[in-house]
Design a protein around this motif. Structure first.
Motif: not given
Length: 140
Positions: A69-92
């Protein structure tokens, strides 16, 4: 250009739960670090910056699935953060519109290997997101 982060020891992940402060990164590109009005520091993924990311060096005690889980503040809709390890994308991670106040992302599951590794949080496109901390919790 942002100053380079001081070398840090890997963050030891506890199966019971680990809070990773956003400013505890080992390297970064395209982000700014500010004092947070609630105390501590926050990392800001600036509006319209290409290739913005932060890396966290982790020491994971056991391979497995961890909830993130990530504690965030954002004033807009439809934003994402990608999480990866090395070259492997783990999650959006879907970032909720918190109307600029602090909120928490919905939990996502990520698979981590045992040992030292780099976890990257990146913003593939966005209109401004602040991150206060990440929380990892073993699902075993």
């Amino acid at each position: 250009k942002e100053p380079a982060a001081a070398p840090r020891e890997p963050i030891k992940v506890s199966p019971g739960g680990t809070r990773v402060e956003a400013a505890a990164f080992s390297s970064m590109s395209g982000v700014c670090v500010y004092d947070c009005f609630t105390g501590g520091k926050q990392v800001n993924f600036q509006k319209n910056v290409q290739n913005s990311w932060v890396d966290y060096t982790l020491d994971v005690p056991a391979a497995g699935v961890y909830g993130l889980e990530i504690r965030v503040a954002a004033p807009n809709l439809d934003q994402v953060l990608d999480v990866s390890s090395g070259t492997a994308k783990l999650a959006t991670v879907k970032v909720p519109n918190t109307t600029g106040l602090w909120g928490t992302t919905p939990a996502v599951d990520i698979k981590l290997a045992k040992g030292k590794q780099t976890l990257r949080l990146s913003a593939p496109f966005q209109r401004g997101v602040a991150v206060r901390y990440l929380e990892l919790r073993s699902k075993q």
